[in-house]
Design an enzyme around this catalytic site. Structure first.
Site, PDB file in Angstrom:
ATOM      1  CG  HIS A   1       6.309 -10.333 -10.950  1.00 57.50           C
ATOM      2  ND1 HIS A   1       7.009 -11.555 -10.631  1.00 57.50           N
ATOM      3  CD2 HIS A   1       7.033  -9.224 -11.123  1.00 57.50           C
ATOM      4  CE1 HIS A   1       8.330 -11.044 -10.845  1.00 57.50           C
ATOM      5  NE2 HIS A   1       8.344  -9.647 -10.926  1.00 57.50           N
ATOM      6  CB  SER A   2       6.599  -6.574  -8.806  1.00 63.30           C
ATOM      7  OG  SER A   2       6.432  -5.951  -9.916  1.00 63.30           O
TER       8      SER A   2
ATOM      9  CB  SER B   1      16.776  -7.594 -10.646  1.00 59.52           C
ATOM     10  OG  SER B   1      16.947  -6.562  -9.752  1.00 59.52           O
TER      11      SER B   1
ATOM     12  CD  GLU C   1      -2.670   1.714   0.398  1.00 64.19           C
ATOM     13  OE1 GLU C   1      -2.812   1.155  -0.624  1.00 64.19           O
ATOM     14  OE2 GLU C   1      -3.099   2.811   0.415  1.00 64.19           O
TER      15      GLU C   1
END
Lengths: 403, 464
Positions: free
Chosen positions: B342-343, B206, B120
């Site tokens: 996913h993200s 990543s 959030e």
């Protein structure tokens, strides 16, 4: 900035709402504006305005006046689209007009993490537009094989930062295919490897890289970086048509940030020509991709402050590059600056500066200046200090004029 | 005849063979590889078995039958609890004390609440990126709890639970997420790319699957170190990855080299059904990732990732296996469903039905399953749940507040650590940057960085 505790119910509600569509393996949104270290009172930094920049066609009339367009396209219509939509249109036209074209890569089927392949799978079928397993070396090698059998594969690497596993395939196979086959003349022309490149403000170490210079050290490839939707459409169509393999690098911040009027009809832009975006007589700035907008904003401020006149050249294809246009410009102005995001050492700027020094030495009034990323990586919090901004280009103009 | 004399005799035979390597396994009993022992035996037309060096003990057949993996029964999934929290095999039990179980539950809930809050917060623009572990808390927390705290771990990016279980504090999480001056990554990495040398967890990168060969190499180093220091408790290397990452070449390279070097490495796959948008049907056609273990000659198990007890037991047993016979790799495929996007940059409803996600949420989840077990044993109740959640939320928000307010790391960290020492080229770049920042003070806010411009001087003063 104190954290107010949002209720968990509100948070849960939030989670259920559809969120802004975008990408990632570990990926971030492509904001239209970068995070910037520019303060409120900044006069130079933060002045790149995509809505008003002279580098984009804000009216249909301007777009159709582009002298590089053929007559029939200039009599046609335009549509206001951004860069990922322009890529989508080019792919759509290619798929429609040539059944040899196939489009694939990681997450391509649902539209790709940057939405460039949206609706292509549903319109052209998953035989021709499809997801590949998550393997860059695999999908590029697959594309080379398909190209050698006469297809025109457009392979997408999700981020330029992830192209390295495919480096072997690109360098040792794609680039050399025709040369090694000799009189057999087997080649992988028609192969295009697309990839998003460059910084977006919050990509950190693995979503910000501009590895274009690595590909310019390899004969046999064309390395293309479009600056705008129109350029993306015309250059991508030429790349697919080309009989050589093309590395096509799309500045990802421009996917959404750059919006302009683009001819609806298909058109082809040359892969071997730089373009003079603005003429000037005191100084030439050579760049490509997103930094062109930074340069344009810096030129506006510098011309106002110093009463100078600066020429801006877009290389478009950074290898093999159009030396003639650059040299003609520098011979006229006598001063040159090269600007790019990636770091200085052995970058594109090094090649451009060396060429100018070799072939226009007697016309030079000042050393060729490079404004580039520093010799480091793009650390998340330091990006605004590492990537060339309007201030640095402005200062370089001042210093080069005062030399 | 004693075993020792057999060994010695084999040893001599091996040494006479011109192909034997005199440097191999100096201090270890020499074991003759089967292919070497068979090398000079000619296969006769009546032999039952082929003695090709590449496939030992393969019998001849005149039956033309391709192997058809799609006809095989799928590999079973190990679980200890059913989805109602009931123990399936009462005799084995859950292999976990009540106290441990409560600790695991709290860590999973803490992770889950942190995920909700940070997701959030990203939506509010307070941090640039976030990835939740929803649905996979049991895999990271459970497996980490069964490892030795000094086993080096090579994570992908959805293993915040490993950090949490090893004791990465909320302030450390927030320092990384907000890239503040306390971030051990020095503000260089995107959020969720944690790393802690103290906790023996490498910094997350990543890229996908690149960490897998590292884990194999680290495991081999540990194997040698375990031999060299027999008094120290032996260690294994552990690496996590998704089923999508298992398509990368590095996955295959890592399993193969770990097998040939018999490295004590535990490969933990989180098979959550999606690689961003790509469903497993576009990712592979075999029986998950577990089926690949056999191809590399690696001991393999498939586990129900929603069952934290199964995850723990499997990991503990994998660790034991990895350290037997001088070391060997083990592959565990933990089955899960990626409940979250996913993200924060992804909207998964663009490629999967919302109802599918809701179904999964209702059906099964590592947190509720453990809670059912706890409640069944009277170790937990609704009041404790409410109290704990409220306290955890307060703790996380307090850490959030502290982390968000801190300054950014020093500007010098843009340049140092590239090489061990700053180079002349970098020095020139630092000077050029400093000159720009000094002459155009209105264009930059250097005060947001710890120490402002001064840290660049520190860097320039650093001895060559």
């Amino acid at each position: 900035m104190a954290a107010k505790s949002p209720s968990i119910r509100a948070l849960s509600r939030y989670l259920l709402r559809p969120q802004a569509p975008l990408h990632p393996r570990c990926r971030q949104q492509c904001y239209t504006k970068r995070y910037s270290s520019a303060v409120a009172g900044a006069r130079l930094n933060g002045t790149v305005e995509y809505d008003t920049t002279p580098l984009l066609y804000h009216t249909s009339k301007a777009a159709l006046a582009n002298p590089e367009l053929p007559e029939d396209v200039r009599r046609g219509q335009t549509k206001r689209i951004n860069l990922y939509q322009a890529v989508n249109e080019a792919l759509r036209h290619a798929l429609q007009s040539d059944e040899r074209v196939i489009v694939f890569g990681e997450d391509v089927q649902f539209g790709g993490v940057f939405r460039a392949t949206m609706n292509l799978a549903s319109d052209f079928g998953t035989e021709r537009v499809f997801n590949t397993p998550l393997s860059e070396q695999g999908l590029v090698g697959f594309a080379i094989g398909a190209a050698s059998e006469g297809m025109k594969p457009v392979a997408e690497i999700q981020f330029a930062d992830y192209v390295y596993p495919a480096f072997d395939q690109i360098v040792n196979e794609a680039a050399k295919y025709r040369y090694m086959s000799g009189a057999n003349q087997v080649h992988c022309g028609g192969l295009v490897v697309r990839m998003p490149t460059g910084v977006v403000g919050h990509g950190g170490l693995y979503h910000s890289q501009s590895p274009e210079a690595l590909f310019t050290h390899i004969p046999g490839l064309h390395v293309v970086i479009p600056r705008s939707p129109t350029q993306a459409k015309g250059l991508l169509l030429s790349a697919i048509k080309s009989n050589d393999p093309v590395v096509f690098m799309e500045p990802k911040i421009l996917y959404r940030a750059s919006i302009e009027q683009v001819p609806v009809d298909p058109f082809y832009l040359p892969l071997d020509k730089a373009e003079v975006l603005k003429t000037g007589k005191d100084l030439t700035i050579v760049s490509y991709g997103q930094p062109l907008y930074t340069c344009s904003a810096a030129i506006t401020a510098a011309e106002k402050d110093f009463g100078c006149s600066v020429e801006l050249v877009d290389l478009r294809t950074i290898y093999p590059w159009d030396r003639e246009t650059v040299l003609d410009s520098v011979k006229k102005t006598g001063r040159a600056i090269v600007v790019h995001e990636s770091m200085q050492n052995a970058g594109v700027g090094a090649e451009v500066a060396a060429t100018i020094q070799e072939q226009a030495f007697l016309r030079l009034e000042a050393p060729v200046k490079r404004v580039t990323g520093w010799a480091t990586f793009t650390g998340l919090m330091f990006e605004p200090l590492i990537i060339p901004d309007v201030t640095r280009v402005y200062d370089a103009i001042k210093k080069t004029l005062d030399y | 005849m004693s075993l020792r004399s057999v060994t010695r005799r084999l040893d001599i035979r091996a040494l006479r063979r011109p192909s034997s390597c005199p440097n191999a396994s100096l201090s270890l009993p020499r074991i003759i590889p089967v292919w070497q022992a068979c090398r000079n035996v000619a296969s006769t037309p009546t032999a039952e078995k082929v003695l090709f060096p590449g496939a030992l003990n393969s019998e001849f057949t005149n039956n033309l039958e391709f192997m058809r993996p799609s006809k095989n029964k799928a590999i079973s999934t190990f679980r200890i609890l059913d989805q109602y929290g009931q123990v399936l095999d009462k005799e084995r039990g859950v292999d976990t004390t009540d106290e441990e179980a409560l600790g695991l539950y709290q860590n999973m809930v803490r992770l889950n609440i942190m995920d909700l809050i940070m997701f959030e917060a990203q939506r509010q623009g307070r941090l640039s990126f976030y990835m939740v572990s929803t649905g996979e808390e049991g895999i990271s927390v459970g497996s980490a709890s069964a490892l030795n705290p000094t086993d080096p771990v090579f994570c992908q990016y959805r293993e915040a639970g490993v950090f949490m279980q090893r004791g990465f504090s909320l302030d450390q999480f927030m320092a990384q997420l907000f890239s503040n001056t306390d971030d051990t990554g020095r503000g260089r990495n995107m959020p969720v790319h944690y790393g802690s040398r103290e906790l023996h967890i490498r910094t997350v990168s990543s890229t996908l699957a690149t960490q897998l060969p590292h884990a194999a190499g680290a495991a081999y180093a540990l194997k040698l170190q375990n031999q060299q220091n027999p008094d120290v408790e032996p260690r294994v290397a552990v690496t996590y990855f998704g089923e999508g990452a298992a398509s990368e070449g590095d996955f295959h390279a890592a399993l193969n080299i770990a097998a040939t070097r018999q490295a004590p490495c535990i490969f933990i796959c989180r098979n959550n059904g999606y690689a961003i948008s790509t469903p497993t049907s576009d990712q592979y056609r075999g029986d998950g990732i577990a089926s690949r273990g056999a191809g590399y000659g690696i001991d393999t198990l498939r586990v129900d990732g929603n069952d934290i007890f199964a995850v723990r037991t499997a990991t503990r047993e994998a660790r034991r296996l990895a350290l037997t016979d001088g070391g060997k790799p083990v592959l565990i495929e933990m089955m899960a469903y990626r409940v979250g996007h996913h993200s924060t940059s992804d909207d998964s409803y663009a490629y999967r039905q919302k109802v599918e996600v809701e179904d999964w949420k209702r059906r099964d989840n590592p947190i509720t399953r453990l809670r059912k077990w706890l409640e069944e044993r009277d170790l937990w109740n609704e009041d404790e749940e409410r109290e704990t959640r409220s306290q955890l939320r307060k703790d996380i928000l307090a850490a959030f507040d502290r982390g968000e307010k801190k300054k950014k790391p020093k500007i010098r960290h843009a340049f140092d650590d590239v090489w061990e020492n700053i180079t002349d080229e970098q020095r020139a770049h630092v000077e050029e940057l400093k000159d720009i920042l000094t002459r155009y003070p209105k264009e930059y806010d250097v005060s947001q960085y710890e120490g402002g411009l001064d840290s660049l001087d520190e860097l320039l003063e650093k001895k060559r």
